[in-house]
Design a protein around this motif. Sequence first.
Motif, PDB file in Angstrom:
ATOM      1  N   GLU A  83       0.837  -1.210   0.000  1.00 13.81           N
ATOM      2  CA  GLU A  83       0.000   0.000   0.000  1.00 13.81           C
ATOM      3  C   GLU A  83       0.871   1.259   0.000  1.00 13.81           C
ATOM      4  OE1 GLU A  83      -3.321   2.257   2.791  1.00 13.81           O
ATOM      5  OE2 GLU A  83      -2.741   0.197   3.237  1.00 13.81           O
ATOM      6  N   ASP A  84       1.946   1.243   0.785  1.00 14.08           N
ATOM      7  CA  ASP A  84       2.850   2.392   0.799  1.00 14.08           C
ATOM      8  C   ASP A  84       3.456   2.631  -0.583  1.00 14.08           C
ATOM      9  OD1 ASP A  84       2.340   2.752   3.460  1.00 14.08           O
ATOM     10  OD2 ASP A  84       4.254   1.946   4.166  1.00 14.08           O
ATOM     11  N   ALA A  85       3.845   1.543  -1.238  1.00  8.05           N
ATOM     12  CA  ALA A  85       4.426   1.676  -2.574  1.00  8.05           C
ATOM     13  C   ALA A  85       3.403   2.247  -3.556  1.00  8.05           C
ATOM     14  CB  ALA A  85       4.943   0.328  -3.061  1.00  8.05           C
ATOM     15  N   ALA A  86       2.157   1.806  -3.440  1.00  4.80           N
ATOM     16  CA  ALA A  86       1.108   2.311  -4.335  1.00  4.80           C
ATOM     17  C   ALA A  86       0.849   3.793  -4.093  1.00  4.80           C
ATOM     18  CB  ALA A  86      -0.170   1.505  -4.146  1.00  4.80           C
ATOM     19  N   ARG A  87       0.974   4.232  -2.848  1.00  7.38           N
ATOM     20  CA  ARG A  87       0.757   5.649  -2.517  1.00  7.38           C
ATOM     21  C   ARG A  87       2.018   6.490  -2.727  1.00  7.38           C
ATOM     22  NH1 ARG A  87      -1.658   6.700   3.184  1.00  7.38           N
ATOM     23  NH2 ARG A  87       0.073   5.402   3.878  1.00  7.38           N
ATOM     24  N   ARG A  88       3.144   5.828  -3.034  1.00  4.61           N
ATOM     25  CA  ARG A  88       4.434   6.506  -3.155  1.00  4.61           C
ATOM     26  C   ARG A  88       4.758   7.262  -1.867  1.00  4.61           C
ATOM     27  NH1 ARG A  88       3.670  10.410  -6.166  1.00  4.61           N
ATOM     28  NH2 ARG A  88       1.421  10.133  -6.433  1.00  4.61           N
ATOM     29  N   SER A  89       4.495   6.601  -0.763  1.00  9.06           N
ATOM     30  CA  SER A  89       4.698   7.199   0.555  1.00  9.06           C
ATOM     31  C   SER A  89       5.306   6.137   1.459  1.00  9.06           C
ATOM     32  CB  SER A  89       3.363   7.688   1.137  1.00  9.06           C
ATOM     33  OG  SER A  89       3.529   8.126   2.470  1.00  9.06           O
TER      34      SER A  89
END
Length: 208
Positions: A83-89
């Motif tokens: 999820e972090d990778a998808a949000r670029r966060s």
Amino acid sequence: MPDRNAPELRPEWGELLARDDYKRDFRERDALIRGRDSWKLERRQYFEEQGSPSWEAARRGDWGEALRLLEDRRPALLAIGREDAARRSFFHRVRVVERPWTDYLRWQLHSLRIRAECGERVRMVDAAELADSEEFGQLPEIVVLGGHTLYQVRYSEAGIPAGAIRYTDPDLVLRWEGYLADLHRVGEDVLAYFEREAVHGRRWFGGR
């Protein structure tokens, strides 16, 4: 190490949040982040991990069960990493280490290793390297969330969570974000640290 001291942080500059309010505020603000990283500084050498069966097992001395329960969390942590990778966060953690290690830190090193393997960016910093920043007292526990919110996380003397102070002044948040980013940059990757200290150093369990 960073060539500057930690920024000043006064309680009267922020807003005091009770524990439940802090948890709710954190979740709501974190859910909105896109394209900005977050940072955490862990300075205390002991926290009371309430609601953690793994930590409770470690406290009883049942390290086999403690490690098994940590491994059980891997699928959930992998999902967070995706999820972090998808949000670029991405979440960056600076873990300060003092010697001799507390049993809590011995346990947490295993937790941090798994978190790093699941995508969290964890680095270790020796407490001795923070002498300039701690001339007048130990650094606080800090979270900088998405470049817009700073929390000074509060604990009782026993390490029990006690809410946080929230700061939203942009300049203050930016200064602390820069300081934590500098600490993270010069710290040691937790996987390398774990390999050297916990495996080769045979410090896997409490009392060893």
